[in-house]
Enzyme design. Sequence first.
Site, PDB file in Angstrom:
ATOM      1  N   LYS A  19       0.619  -1.042   0.243  1.00 21.51           N
ATOM      2  CA  LYS A  19      -0.071  -0.045   0.000  1.00 21.51           C
ATOM      3  C   LYS A  19       0.979   1.147   0.089  1.00 21.51           C
ATOM      4  O   LYS A  19       1.999   1.208   0.351  1.00 21.51           O
ATOM      5  CB  LYS A  19      -0.770  -0.012   1.313  1.00 21.51           C
ATOM      6  CG  LYS A  19      -1.862  -1.038   1.127  1.00 21.51           C
ATOM      7  CD  LYS A  19      -2.958  -1.129   2.273  1.00 21.51           C
ATOM      8  CE  LYS A  19      -4.074  -2.154   2.224  1.00 21.51           C
ATOM      9  NZ  LYS A  19      -4.747  -2.124   3.373  1.00 21.51           N
ATOM     10  N   TYR A  60     -12.721  -2.123  -4.234  1.00 24.10           N
ATOM     11  CA  TYR A  60     -13.408  -2.470  -2.918  1.00 24.10           C
ATOM     12  C   TYR A  60     -14.916  -2.256  -2.880  1.00 24.10           C
ATOM     13  O   TYR A  60     -15.567  -1.924  -1.871  1.00 24.10           O
ATOM     14  CB  TYR A  60     -12.771  -1.218  -2.034  1.00 24.10           C
ATOM     15  CG  TYR A  60     -11.510  -1.606  -1.848  1.00 24.10           C
ATOM     16  CD1 TYR A  60     -11.062  -2.818  -1.036  1.00 24.10           C
ATOM     17  CD2 TYR A  60     -10.528  -0.656  -2.166  1.00 24.10           C
ATOM     18  CE1 TYR A  60      -9.680  -2.981  -1.005  1.00 24.10           C
ATOM     19  CE2 TYR A  60      -9.132  -1.095  -2.246  1.00 24.10           C
ATOM     20  CZ  TYR A  60      -8.783  -2.096  -1.230  1.00 24.10           C
ATOM     21  OH  TYR A  60      -7.115  -2.406  -0.973  1.00 24.10           O
ATOM     22  N   PHE A  68     -15.722   2.473   6.944  1.00 25.20           N
ATOM     23  CA  PHE A  68     -14.167   2.786   6.505  1.00 25.20           C
ATOM     24  C   PHE A  68     -13.861   2.741   4.795  1.00 25.20           C
ATOM     25  O   PHE A  68     -13.031   3.010   4.517  1.00 25.20           O
ATOM     26  CB  PHE A  68     -13.190   1.421   6.814  1.00 25.20           C
ATOM     27  CG  PHE A  68     -13.848   0.006   6.333  1.00 25.20           C
ATOM     28  CD1 PHE A  68     -13.359  -0.273   5.222  1.00 25.20           C
ATOM     29  CD2 PHE A  68     -14.508  -0.573   7.279  1.00 25.20           C
ATOM     30  CE1 PHE A  68     -13.648  -1.592   4.767  1.00 25.20           C
ATOM     31  CE2 PHE A  68     -14.730  -2.073   6.676  1.00 25.20           C
ATOM     32  CZ  PHE A  68     -14.498  -2.582   5.473  1.00 25.20           C
ATOM     33  N   ARG A  96      -0.871 -14.287   3.855  1.00 28.83           N
ATOM     34  CA  ARG A  96      -1.815 -14.049   4.849  1.00 28.83           C
ATOM     35  C   ARG A  96      -1.165 -13.886   6.459  1.00 28.83           C
ATOM     36  O   ARG A  96      -1.233 -13.152   7.039  1.00 28.83           O
ATOM     37  CB  ARG A  96      -3.179 -14.709   4.841  1.00 28.83           C
ATOM     38  CG  ARG A  96      -4.088 -14.183   3.374  1.00 28.83           C
ATOM     39  CD  ARG A  96      -5.309 -14.469   3.516  1.00 28.83           C
ATOM     40  NE  ARG A  96      -6.258 -13.931   4.420  1.00 28.83           N
ATOM     41  CZ  ARG A  96      -6.853 -12.681   4.199  1.00 28.83           C
ATOM     42  NH1 ARG A  96      -6.373 -11.821   3.341  1.00 28.83           N
ATOM     43  NH2 ARG A  96      -7.466 -11.972   5.216  1.00 28.83           N
ATOM     44  N   THR A 102      -5.459  -8.135  10.025  1.00 25.63           N
ATOM     45  CA  THR A 102      -5.613  -6.697   9.559  1.00 25.63           C
ATOM     46  C   THR A 102      -5.547  -5.513  10.515  1.00 25.63           C
ATOM     47  O   THR A 102      -4.957  -4.414  10.123  1.00 25.63           O
ATOM     48  CB  THR A 102      -6.904  -6.748   8.958  1.00 25.63           C
ATOM     49  OG1 THR A 102      -7.050  -7.685   8.120  1.00 25.63           O
ATOM     50  CG2 THR A 102      -7.473  -5.466   8.104  1.00 25.63           C
ATOM     51  N   ARG A 116       2.411  -6.439   9.072  1.00 26.18           N
ATOM     52  CA  ARG A 116       1.490  -5.401   9.698  1.00 26.18           C
ATOM     53  C   ARG A 116       1.976  -5.098  11.045  1.00 26.18           C
ATOM     54  O   ARG A 116       1.917  -3.904  11.551  1.00 26.18           O
ATOM     55  CB  ARG A 116       0.240  -5.796   9.645  1.00 26.18           C
ATOM     56  CG  ARG A 116      -0.298  -5.791   8.010  1.00 26.18           C
ATOM     57  CD  ARG A 116      -1.959  -6.499   8.036  1.00 26.18           C
ATOM     58  NE  ARG A 116      -2.372  -6.332   6.749  1.00 26.18           N
ATOM     59  CZ  ARG A 116      -3.183  -6.924   6.318  1.00 26.18           C
ATOM     60  NH1 ARG A 116      -3.744  -7.958   6.729  1.00 26.18           N
ATOM     61  NH2 ARG A 116      -3.756  -6.686   5.086  1.00 26.18           N
ATOM     62  N   ASN A 126      -2.031  -0.222   6.628  1.00 28.59           N
ATOM     63  CA  ASN A 126      -1.649  -1.252   7.325  1.00 28.59           C
ATOM     64  C   ASN A 126      -0.629  -2.009   6.464  1.00 28.59           C
ATOM     65  O   ASN A 126      -0.373  -3.509   6.602  1.00 28.59           O
ATOM     66  CB  ASN A 126      -2.628  -2.254   7.908  1.00 28.59           C
ATOM     67  CG  ASN A 126      -3.597  -2.847   6.888  1.00 28.59           C
ATOM     68  OD1 ASN A 126      -3.466  -2.567   5.567  1.00 28.59           O
ATOM     69  ND2 ASN A 126      -4.687  -3.473   7.169  1.00 28.59           N
ATOM     70  N   HIS A 129      -1.991  -5.841   1.373  1.00 29.23           N
ATOM     71  CA  HIS A 129      -3.341  -6.559   0.961  1.00 29.23           C
ATOM     72  C   HIS A 129      -2.934  -7.916   0.414  1.00 29.23           C
ATOM     73  O   HIS A 129      -1.889  -8.006  -0.223  1.00 29.23           O
ATOM     74  CB  HIS A 129      -4.151  -5.719   0.147  1.00 29.23           C
ATOM     75  CG  HIS A 129      -5.263  -6.429  -0.355  1.00 29.23           C
ATOM     76  ND1 HIS A 129      -6.543  -6.686   0.162  1.00 29.23           N
ATOM     77  CD2 HIS A 129      -5.356  -7.400  -1.513  1.00 29.23           C
ATOM     78  CE1 HIS A 129      -7.371  -7.214  -0.781  1.00 29.23           C
ATOM     79  NE2 HIS A 129      -6.540  -7.929  -1.496  1.00 29.23           N
ATOM     80  N   GLU A 140      -8.891 -10.622  -8.134  1.00 25.83           N
ATOM     81  CA  GLU A 140      -7.879  -9.600  -8.021  1.00 25.83           C
ATOM     82  C   GLU A 140      -6.605  -9.550  -8.783  1.00 25.83           C
ATOM     83  O   GLU A 140      -6.354  -8.435  -9.249  1.00 25.83           O
ATOM     84  CB  GLU A 140      -7.596  -9.613  -6.878  1.00 25.83           C
ATOM     85  CG  GLU A 140      -8.633  -9.193  -5.539  1.00 25.83           C
ATOM     86  CD  GLU A 140      -8.347  -9.675  -4.260  1.00 25.83           C
ATOM     87  OE1 GLU A 140      -7.219  -9.886  -3.806  1.00 25.83           O
ATOM     88  OE2 GLU A 140      -9.054  -9.097  -3.303  1.00 25.83           O
TER      89      GLU A 140
END
Length: 186
Positions: A19, A60, A68, A96, A102, A116, A126, A129, A140
Amino acid sequence: MASILRSPQALQLTLALIKPDAVAHPLILEAVHQQILSNKFLIVRMRELLWRKEDCQRFYREHEGRFFYQRLVEFMASGPIRAYILAHKDAIQLWRTLMGPTRVFRARHVAPDSIRGSFGLTDTRNTTHGSDSVVSASREIAAFFPDFSEQRWYEEEEPQLRCGPVCYSPEGGVHYVAGTGGLGPA
């Protein structure tokens, strides 16, 4: 989408996003990249891009209406991001786990060495993704790499990457089968 035939031992693909909060800090970006490499992921494709607000809204869309949503869309369009297609025997779950929870507060307490836990600032900022399922990964990956054919990759590249001697190209930022050049996809 047509069903993709995979051998039982086939590598699994996942989308990984770094991100804007991490891309803005070269040392964090490099640290995350090194974690990808040190956890034996194969980097199938990588690109950096600026995401338009409309792209974020589309990506999203499932979160539209949640508290959010607007903050997430604005943040993801606020600066460059790095997108990866990663391959590993259990790529989705491994990525993950490497990312951590998250919620950054939780990540710092239950997985402090996760990405994270180490670099996350807030639940929106964070750092990363990752796809949460095979279906999500396919959707995705197609959103970020529209020219990538998952079916062709499983037919042509995956067996070579799984079985052949694999090298990493720092210049291209991807893994390739030894003897194929190394500046782009295998």
